[in-house]
Design a protein around this motif. Structure first.
Motif, PDB file in Angstrom:
ATOM      1  N   ARG A 124      25.850  56.647  35.007  1.00 51.57           N
ATOM      2  CA  ARG A 124      27.100  57.163  35.582  1.00 51.57           C
ATOM      3  C   ARG A 124      28.201  56.107  35.610  1.00 51.57           C
ATOM      4  O   ARG A 124      29.384  56.443  35.657  1.00 51.57           O
ATOM      5  CB  ARG A 124      26.857  57.691  36.996  1.00 51.57           C
ATOM      6  N   GLY A 162      28.707  54.176  33.246  1.00 50.44           N
ATOM      7  CA  GLY A 162      29.101  53.950  31.856  1.00 50.44           C
ATOM      8  C   GLY A 162      28.379  52.784  31.215  1.00 50.44           C
ATOM      9  O   GLY A 162      28.842  52.240  30.215  1.00 50.44           O
ATOM     10  N   SER A 195      32.200  45.213  29.152  1.00 52.88           N
ATOM     11  CA  SER A 195      33.414  45.928  28.782  1.00 52.88           C
ATOM     12  C   SER A 195      34.690  45.108  29.036  1.00 52.88           C
ATOM     13  O   SER A 195      35.256  45.136  30.127  1.00 52.88           O
ATOM     14  CB  SER A 195      33.461  47.269  29.543  1.00 52.88           C
ATOM     15  N   PRO A 224      35.389  51.067  32.918  1.00 48.02           N
ATOM     16  CA  PRO A 224      35.009  52.465  32.685  1.00 48.02           C
ATOM     17  C   PRO A 224      35.703  53.314  33.769  1.00 48.02           C
ATOM     18  O   PRO A 224      35.866  52.845  34.903  1.00 48.02           O
ATOM     19  CB  PRO A 224      33.487  52.457  32.901  1.00 48.02           C
ATOM     20  N   ASP A 225      36.114  54.524  33.421  1.00 45.85           N
ATOM     21  CA  ASP A 225      36.878  55.357  34.372  1.00 45.85           C
ATOM     22  C   ASP A 225      36.207  55.490  35.733  1.00 45.85           C
ATOM     23  O   ASP A 225      36.873  55.493  36.764  1.00 45.85           O
ATOM     24  CB  ASP A 225      37.066  56.774  33.797  1.00 45.85           C
ATOM     25  N   GLN A 226      34.870  55.612  35.709  1.00 45.40           N
ATOM     26  CA  GLN A 226      34.121  55.920  36.932  1.00 45.40           C
ATOM     27  C   GLN A 226      34.235  54.839  38.000  1.00 45.40           C
ATOM     28  O   GLN A 226      34.042  55.109  39.181  1.00 45.40           O
ATOM     29  CB  GLN A 226      32.634  56.113  36.602  1.00 45.40           C
TER      30      GLN A 226
END
Ligand code: 5CA
Length: 437
Positions: free
Chosen positions: A187, A189, A329, A338-340
């Motif tokens: 979740r 990422g 990342s 990551p967006d999350q």
């Protein structure tokens, strides 16, 4: 959040003490500040990410049936003498004496304390199983704290503890956590690979480390390339159903740390074997009665006879995960969240803060995004455009929404995706729709 008022002490220079990219970027992005060796203050931006990571961990624990509580950081030495670990833990444990000369310590982990709590209240097999967790600061007086929050002395851990009547129940609890961990990292990422591991000072006979592949990882690891294709969220097994097949599938694909890997007898052909560095973000243990027996955690079984409860413990290095996410990342310009887990979803950049049309358009966009519940950081400062773009690239916000006088005349704004660099010229409405979707 308006940048003109936000406490975001970004650095232009690369701090010389930082050896790995996540440490450099966390310092440069104004996320953390070292206060003593291996001890960090989390500044507003870093704290936001840490809370997002903790929240995903929490949701997956809850989904798996674990219950949250909060135990203190300071513990009594008494409990550790009962389990026999007080002397065994050695110099890594920070020992404290209070004003009454009582021996205390700053908890490096909580097996003893939770066992003591559970044994006080859980008396019958009918009260089992139980699985309890907390997200709390730990202290380990590491010989060589390094790489920033990656190996700190004070760090945030999610740790939980399962209590079952028998070994079969305990193995089910273990498999539930195994699944919860795979889901948790997916979740966020990132791909964390479970690897059979040594149990070390926690003890026990079954243990997996969850490892993220990254060049700067402290461990050498080996895994079947098939791992790179497995997708746990797509598999979507049911945490309350029979997890045996899922566990069998995910433990049959080869993955091992250096300590467990035997090159001569490795079942994976050389061309199929990935050799890499890895970061340990989680570690789970099944250790039976190692703590419950010496501490007397006993319940009355169905036949009226006393049964010593079976336990496991499960840890995620929540603060370490923040650094690991950055290792996994980033690019030359900075972090790519990551967006999350991103601290903000949208970076709103006003290219000309003293231009009335730009200012009113940006203020309006800012109000609309806030009203839609989108987390937005708004660069309303009187700075050069180059400095503004550099800051937003550095802190890694997923979407950059830029408003400038030239675009406004044509009725457009620019929307850039941080991860790909892709830029779109959109109308205000289109841009809003895209980032609020
Ligand atoms: N009691 C068990 C499980 S709850 C336990 O303490 N396990 S552990 O020692 O493996 O720690 C759990 C996780 O905490 C590790 O996988 C790692 O991600 C993180 N961790 C351990 N030491 C540090 C440290 N010095 N700095 C940052 N994170 C750490």
């Amino acid at each position: 959040m308006r940048m003109s008022t936000y406490f975001l002490p970004t650095l232009k220079e690369t701090p010389s003490e930082a050896q790995i990219v996540s440490h450099r970027l966390m310092l440069r992005a104004g996320m953390i500040r070292q206060t003593s060796a291996g001890i960090y203050a989390w500044l507003p931006l870093g704290w936001k990410v840490l809370q997002k990571v903790a929240q995903i961990v929490r949701e997956e624990q809850d989904r798996a049936g674990a219950q949250e509580l909060l135990m203190p950081t300071i513990q009594s030495a008494e409990l550790w003498k009962q389990s026999g670990r007080y002397d065994a833990y050695g110099k890594e444990m920070l020992r404290i004496t209070d004003r009454h000369d009582r021996e205390m310590l700053f908890g490096p982990t909580n097996e003893e304390m939770i066992t003591d709590i559970v044994k006080t209240f859980v008396k019958s097999y009918k009260d089992l199983p139980k699985n309890l967790y907390h997200i709390q600061w730990k202290f380990r007086d590491e010989v060589r704290p390094r790489f920033g929050v990656m190996r700190g002395r004070e760090f945030l851990m999610k740790d939980n503890y399962s209590f079952d009547l028998d070994a079969e129940g305990a193995r089910l609890s273990y498999r539930r956590m195994f699944l919860a961990y795979l889901r948790t990292f997916a979740r966020m990422g990132i791909k964390a690979i479970p690897m059979r591991a040594d149990t070390g000072p926690i003890g026990g006979d079954l243990s997996h480390e969850f490892i993220i592949l990254a060049e700067t990882g402290e461990s050498q690891v080996f895994c079947d390339k098939k791992w790179l294709e497995l997708d746990v969220l797509a598999d979507n097994p049911d945490a309350n159903g029979d997890l045996k097949d899922f566990f069998a599938k995910y433990t049959s694909v080869y993955a091992a740390t250096e300590e467990m890997h035997d090159a001569a007898n490795c079942p994976v052909p050389a061309e199929q074997l990935e050799t890499a560095r890895g970061i340990e973000v989680g570690h789970i243990f099944y250790f039976g009665t190692k703590y419950s027996a010496p501490m007397g955690a006993v319940v009355t079984g169905p036949d009226g006879q006393p049964v010593t409860v079976e336990m496991g413990s499960y840890g995620i290095g929540v603060s370490r995960v923040v650094a690991a996410l950055i290792e996994a990342s980033h690019d030359d310009a900075g972090i790519i969240w990551p967006d999350q887990v991103a601290p903000f979803k949208v970076a709103l950049i006003n290219l000309k803060a003293d231009d009335e049309a730009c200012r009113s358009t940006c203020d309006d966009l800012y109000a609309k995004l806030n009203a839609a519940g989108v987390e937005v950081i708004y660069d309303d400062r009187n700075e050069r455009p180059g400095a503004k773009f550099a800051d937003m690239d550095l802190i890694g916000i997923p979407w950059q929404l830029t408003v400038g006088p030239r675009g406004l005349k044509a009725g457009t704004v620019e929307l850039k995706r941080r991860a790909t660099g892709e830029k779109l010229e959109l109308s205000l409405e289109e841009a809003l729709a895209k980032v609020t979707a």
